[in-house]
Design an enzyme around this catalytic site. Structure first.
Site, PDB file in Angstrom:
ATOM      1  NE  ARG A 180      -4.224  -1.580   0.209  1.00 22.98           N
ATOM      2  CZ  ARG A 180      -4.393  -2.667  -0.539  1.00 22.98           C
ATOM      3  NH1 ARG A 180      -3.442  -3.036  -1.402  1.00 22.98           N
ATOM      4  NH2 ARG A 180      -5.497  -3.391  -0.431  1.00 22.98           N
ATOM      5  CD  GLU A 193      -2.425   3.389  -5.273  1.00 23.56           C
ATOM      6  OE1 GLU A 193      -3.515   2.777  -5.397  1.00 23.56           O
ATOM      7  OE2 GLU A 193      -1.376   2.820  -4.957  1.00 23.56           O
ATOM      8  CG  HIS A 239      -2.789  -0.548  -6.821  1.00 24.52           C
ATOM      9  ND1 HIS A 239      -3.271   0.114  -5.723  1.00 24.52           N
ATOM     10  CD2 HIS A 239      -2.745  -1.865  -6.461  1.00 24.52           C
ATOM     11  CE1 HIS A 239      -3.512  -0.740  -4.746  1.00 24.52           C
ATOM     12  NE2 HIS A 239      -3.199  -1.956  -5.167  1.00 24.52           N
TER      13      HIS A 239
END
Length: 310
Positions: free
Chosen positions: A230, A259, A277
């Site tokens: 993360r 993000e 991602h």
């Protein structure tokens, strides 16, 4: 009648079609759509499929009085209001195990790309620059790789690193007695030992900025950082400073703070490799995650134990 499912994440058409065979789907892949559907159809929702990034809040849970089951499409569930859901008697599950191989593969891809400077070499080759005019880049073999978070994904990364003849160390909440790797009591000690540091720990408040300026300094000017967990685990400003000032040689990131907006502080740096991602995304992984959700939902509706409970 089919159970009413709130799908809170984007999903490809082929996978969405499989869901529609089993559920009455309310698809809300954007924040605006999620707010509208919860407001207008919240009383109908029985099942929720979300992910760790989007999660589901306590307020959203309270707006769905018929909700009995919520699942994360993937391993992460840091933004699901777990305790509130449990207080309501809502069953919770995740997609643990569905994309582990894909994420581990991507971690090694980022490590290789960053250490061997593949994007830089690709650009040079296209511009007609020959090897004699380029610097040398290190190898992976016989280096020391530290894995921050030795869960199931971290273990798969470790096995891949062993295949490259690397020595493996790790930091975890506690030492594992079932694995032969060197254990370090905190992230700084692990970084100080490592040539490469791979971040594979869960997200959430407890791990926010666990990789900070102190850890990056310990990794050092010849070190490389990879993050496939993360974005919140890495202090972006500290990373940008280290990469710009020569305090760190390179990085490979699949996740980053803010993000889906790209990390502005890193975009102009040549010594960082960025992917959007996608570490856990492959046709095989996405299908496996859907199958895991389908199995959990079927078990829940049948009153059976969940396959991957949170």
């Amino acid at each position: 009648m089919k159970p009413v499912l709130l799908l809170m994440i984007p999903l490809r058409d082929q996978l969405l079609a499989q869901l529609r065979e089993r559920f009455d789907v309310r698809h809300a892949p954007t924040q605006v759509e999620r707010e509208a559907i919860v407001r207008s159809h919240g009383e109908e929702i029985e099942i929720v499929l979300t992910n760790g990034t989007i999660g589901i809040s306590a307020d959203q849970i309270d707006a769905m009085p018929r909700l009995t089951f919520a699942c994360a499409y993937g391993a992460g569930y840091e933004n699901i209001a777990v305790e509130h859901a449990r207080s309501r008697g809502i069953a919770l599950a995740n997609g643990a195990g569905s994309n582990e191989d894909c994420v581990a593969d991507h971690a090694l891809a980022l490590l290789l790309s960053a250490v061997r400077a593949i994007p830089t070499l690709d650009s040079a080759c296209r511009q007609g620059v020959w090897r004699d005019d380029l610097p040398l880049f290190p190898q992976l073999a016989h280096k020391r790789v530290g894995i921050l978070g030795l869960g199931s994904i971290g273990r798969k990364i470790a096995r891949r690193c062993e295949a490259f003849d690397m020595s493996v160390g790790y930091h975890n909440r506690s030492k594992r007695s079932d694995l032969p790797y060197a254990y370090f009591g905190d992230a700084e000690a692990l970084a100080n030992w490592s040539d490469f540091l791979i971040v594979a720990a869960p997200g959430g408040a407890a791990t926010r900025h666990i990789v900070n300026s102190v850890v990056l300094a310990a990794l050092g000017s010849d070190g490389f950082l990879v993050n496939i967990s993360r974005g919140s685990l890495v202090d972006t400003a500290a990373l940008a400073e280290a990469l710009s000032a020569g305090g760190l040689r390179g990085a490979g990131l699949d996740v980053y703070e803010g993000e889906p907006d790209p990390p502005a502080a890193l975009i102009g740096l040549r010594n960082v490799v960025l992917t959007p991602h996608v570490a856990g995304s492959s046709p095989e992984a996405l299908q496996a995650a859907l199958a895991c959700f389908m199995d959990n939902a079927a078990r829940h509706l049948a009153g059976e134990p969940l396959r991957t409970p949170i």
